[in-house]
Design a protein around this motif. Structure first.
Motif, mmCIF file in Angstrom:
data_model
loop_
_atom_site.group_PDB
_atom_site.id
_atom_site.type_symbol
_atom_site.label_atom_id
_atom_site.label_comp_id
_atom_site.label_asym_id
_atom_site.label_seq_id
_atom_site.Cartn_x
_atom_site.Cartn_y
_atom_site.Cartn_z
ATOM 1 N N LEU A 100 0.919 -1.292 0.112
ATOM 2 C CA LEU A 100 -0.049 -0.031 0.095
ATOM 3 C C LEU A 100 0.837 1.386 0.058
ATOM 4 C CD1 LEU A 100 -2.674 1.224 0.172
ATOM 5 C CD2 LEU A 100 -2.427 1.330 2.725
ATOM 6 N N PHE A 101 0.720 2.246 -1.275
ATOM 7 C CA PHE A 101 1.633 3.160 -1.131
ATOM 8 C C PHE A 101 0.653 4.462 -0.978
ATOM 9 C CE2 PHE A 101 3.723 0.210 -3.776
ATOM 10 C CZ PHE A 101 5.015 0.366 -3.530
ATOM 11 N N LEU A 102 1.056 5.484 -0.111
ATOM 12 C CA LEU A 102 0.520 6.758 0.190
ATOM 13 C C LEU A 102 1.655 7.636 -0.254
ATOM 14 C CD1 LEU A 102 -1.013 6.107 3.592
ATOM 15 C CD2 LEU A 102 -2.052 5.980 1.462
ATOM 16 N N GLN A 103 1.449 8.398 -1.435
ATOM 17 C CA GLN A 103 2.383 9.442 -1.699
ATOM 18 C C GLN A 103 1.671 10.710 -1.797
ATOM 19 O OE1 GLN A 103 3.587 8.158 -5.817
ATOM 20 N NE2 GLN A 103 4.942 10.023 -5.951
ATOM 21 N N SER A 104 2.507 11.783 -1.645
ATOM 22 C CA SER A 104 2.308 13.103 -1.683
ATOM 23 C C SER A 104 3.447 14.150 -2.004
ATOM 24 C CB SER A 104 1.630 13.595 -0.189
ATOM 25 O OG SER A 104 1.361 15.058 -0.138
ATOM 26 N N SER A 105 2.782 15.143 -2.714
ATOM 27 C CA SER A 105 4.131 16.165 -3.175
ATOM 28 C C SER A 105 4.617 16.917 -1.789
ATOM 29 C CB SER A 105 3.622 16.973 -4.067
ATOM 30 O OG SER A 105 2.623 17.783 -3.642
ATOM 31 N N ARG A 106 3.922 16.887 -0.841
ATOM 32 C CA ARG A 106 4.497 17.713 0.418
ATOM 33 C C ARG A 106 4.475 16.806 1.532
ATOM 34 N NH1 ARG A 106 1.153 23.569 0.152
ATOM 35 N NH2 ARG A 106 2.130 24.335 -1.916
ATOM 36 N N ASN A 107 3.291 16.353 2.190
ATOM 37 C CA ASN A 107 3.403 15.505 3.271
ATOM 38 C C ASN A 107 2.216 14.661 3.429
ATOM 39 O OD1 ASN A 107 1.399 17.194 4.674
ATOM 40 N ND2 ASN A 107 3.037 18.413 5.569
ATOM 41 N N VAL A 108 2.364 13.692 4.395
ATOM 42 C CA VAL A 108 1.026 12.913 4.500
ATOM 43 C C VAL A 108 0.955 12.875 6.200
ATOM 44 C CG1 VAL A 108 0.354 10.394 4.447
ATOM 45 C CG2 VAL A 108 1.861 11.172 2.812
ATOM 46 N N SER A 109 -0.305 13.418 6.281
ATOM 47 C CA SER A 109 -0.645 13.560 7.736
ATOM 48 C C SER A 109 -1.912 12.437 8.208
ATOM 49 C CB SER A 109 -1.277 15.100 8.004
ATOM 50 O OG SER A 109 -0.242 15.915 7.639
ATOM 51 N N ILE A 110 -1.744 11.775 9.502
ATOM 52 C CA ILE A 110 -2.889 11.189 9.993
ATOM 53 C C ILE A 110 -3.232 11.690 11.332
ATOM 54 C CG2 ILE A 110 -3.146 8.749 10.628
ATOM 55 C CD1 ILE A 110 -1.059 7.785 8.803
ATOM 56 N N ASN A 111 -4.308 12.073 11.437
ATOM 57 C CA ASN A 111 -4.694 12.801 12.823
ATOM 58 C C ASN A 111 -5.847 11.661 13.354
ATOM 59 O OD1 ASN A 111 -2.998 14.697 12.158
ATOM 60 N ND2 ASN A 111 -4.624 15.766 11.040
ATOM 61 N N ILE A 112 -5.812 11.553 14.638
ATOM 62 C CA ILE A 112 -6.764 10.841 15.415
ATOM 63 C C ILE A 112 -7.539 11.983 16.163
ATOM 64 C CG2 ILE A 112 -7.337 9.198 17.088
ATOM 65 C CD1 ILE A 112 -6.038 8.257 14.261
ATOM 66 N N LEU A 113 -8.765 12.254 16.045
ATOM 67 C CA LEU A 113 -9.540 13.326 16.826
ATOM 68 C C LEU A 113 -10.575 12.777 17.811
ATOM 69 C CD1 LEU A 113 -10.879 15.182 13.530
ATOM 70 C CD2 LEU A 113 -8.825 15.573 14.909
ATOM 71 N N ASP A 114 -10.938 13.532 18.998
ATOM 72 C CA ASP A 114 -11.370 13.129 20.154
ATOM 73 C C ASP A 114 -13.023 13.641 19.658
ATOM 74 O OD1 ASP A 114 -11.265 15.694 20.065
ATOM 75 O OD2 ASP A 114 -10.406 15.699 22.487
ATOM 76 N N GLY A 115 -13.952 13.535 20.710
ATOM 77 C CA GLY A 115 -15.411 14.011 20.467
ATOM 78 C C GLY A 115 -15.407 15.479 20.231
ATOM 79 N N ARG A 116 -14.289 15.967 20.751
ATOM 80 C CA ARG A 116 -14.349 17.597 20.558
ATOM 81 C C ARG A 116 -13.641 18.142 19.201
ATOM 82 N NH1 ARG A 116 -12.140 19.897 25.835
ATOM 83 N NH2 ARG A 116 -10.765 18.492 25.255
ATOM 84 N N ASN A 117 -13.368 17.059 18.081
ATOM 85 C CA ASN A 117 -12.462 17.300 17.017
ATOM 86 C C ASN A 117 -11.325 17.924 17.178
ATOM 87 O OD1 ASN A 117 -14.494 16.243 15.240
ATOM 88 N ND2 ASN A 117 -15.821 18.399 15.045
ATOM 89 N N MET A 118 -10.689 17.534 18.610
ATOM 90 C CA MET A 118 -9.389 17.984 18.733
ATOM 91 C C MET A 118 -8.444 16.725 18.457
ATOM 92 S SD MET A 118 -9.595 20.967 19.497
ATOM 93 C CE MET A 118 -7.917 21.374 20.431
ATOM 94 N N ALA A 119 -6.985 17.130 17.903
ATOM 95 C CA ALA A 119 -6.188 16.099 17.534
ATOM 96 C C ALA A 119 -5.496 15.370 18.701
ATOM 97 C CB ALA A 119 -5.104 16.516 16.573
ATOM 98 N N VAL A 120 -5.677 14.230 19.157
ATOM 99 C CA VAL A 120 -4.885 13.739 20.288
ATOM 100 C C VAL A 120 -3.816 12.787 19.661
ATOM 101 C CG1 VAL A 120 -7.078 13.498 21.609
ATOM 102 C CG2 VAL A 120 -6.550 11.752 20.202
ATOM 103 N N THR A 121 -3.765 12.251 18.553
ATOM 104 C CA THR A 121 -2.475 11.669 18.224
ATOM 105 C C THR A 121 -2.260 12.166 16.632
ATOM 106 O OG1 THR A 121 -2.986 9.632 19.513
ATOM 107 C CG2 THR A 121 -1.628 9.490 17.398
#
Length: 288
Positions: A100-121
């Motif tokens: 599985l390849f994930l390719q981007s010209s800038r960056n690849v971001s993975i965010n885990i959000l809580d119930g208030r849509n705040m990034a915890v991871t």
């Protein structure tokens, strides 16, 4: 009305020509109608041709469109795919046996959000490096064994061996707690503090062993060996104390090359020429 008047009225009506009313569209209206009908048929044919062309180019089938296939498990993409807007999915996986390849010209971001849509991871992989923000980071093997763990309190290395192959070794700005420090086979082990002191402490003793080499301890100022409740033992076939100051010759005047090691009250060691008795008291000026 008399009979004669009625007869004359009928004669007048029969002498006039009857009126004919035509039903339908004639003339320029008829030509315009036919023109609009022909134009409408041409537009319908063009629209149908474009629709067939789009279906052919986009590869529309019953199962999906282009590289996109609709299966019972979800959507299946074949080949390279580009998403211009956010993609929301419950699970993304490759085919069995394919990467599985994930390719981007800038960056690849993975965010885990809580119930208030705040990034915890957050995991960001960009051109400058990989950055991970989380309360706890764990790395485990396939068998489930903990290899590495880090949080605000401590960093745990669960592997059987921690190897630092750099030329400068490992640098620790604060204390290090470990049950065992060992060099690689046929390599020397160096514990060095270039600008500060080096302290080794253990509640039940410090064991330093070099089975196939020498042990060398060097310092710029003072070296201190201290045992509060026990004793310090130097056990070897030959013990050499080099560069010790020599005391005065004994009054017997013997010129034998035998010396005794004397200890001053302040712990200083020096050599005094041996006699029939101890000659350390004669050379006490060395202790000053």
């Amino acid at each position: 009305m008399t009979q004669e008047q009625y007869a004359q009225r009928n004669d007048v009506q029969t002498s006039e020509k009857p009126h004919i009313y035509k039903v339908g569209i004639y003339g320029w209206r008829k030509r315009c109608l036919y023109f609009f009908l022909l134009l409408l048929m041409i537009l319908i044919l063009i629209n149908l041709a474009l629709t067939i062309w789009i279906l052919k180019v986009m590869n529309f089938t019953i199962d999906g469109m282009g590289h996109l296939r609709i299966t019972q498990k979800g959507l299946e993409l074949e080949g390279d795919s580009e998403f211009l807007k956010p993609l929301y999915a419950k699970e993304i996986q490759s085919r069995p046996g394919s990467p599985l390849f994930l390719q981007s010209s800038r960056n690849v971001s993975i965010n885990i959000l809580d119930g208030r849509n705040m990034a915890v991871t957050q995991l960001v992989a960009g051109s400058s490096g990989v950055k991970a923000c989380s309360k706890l980071l764990e790395v485990k093997s396939n068998s489930g064994k903990l290899l590495f763990s880090a949080d605000d309190q401590e960093v745990v290395v669960g592997a059987d061996r921690l190897r630092v192959p750099g030329a400068e070794g490992a640098v620790f700005s604060r204390s290090v707690e470990t049950p065992h420090v060992r060099a690689e086979p046929f390599k020397e082990l160096r514990l060095e503090s270039p600008t500060r002191s080096l302290i080794m402490e253990a509640p039940k003793g410090v064991h330093v062993v070099a089975e196939a080499g020498d042990i060398q301890a060097t310092c710029r100022n003072d070296m201190r060996l201290e045992s509060k409740d026990g004793q310090i033992m130097l056990d070897a076939s030959k013990i050499k104390l080099l560069k010790l100051p020599k005391g005065q010759a004994s009054p017997t005047g013997s010129k034998q090359a035998v010396f005794e090691v004397c200890v001053c009250p302040n712990g200083k060691l020096f050599l005094s020429q041996a006699g029939t008795g101890s000659t350390c008291q004669i050379s006490t000026s060395v202790c000053l």
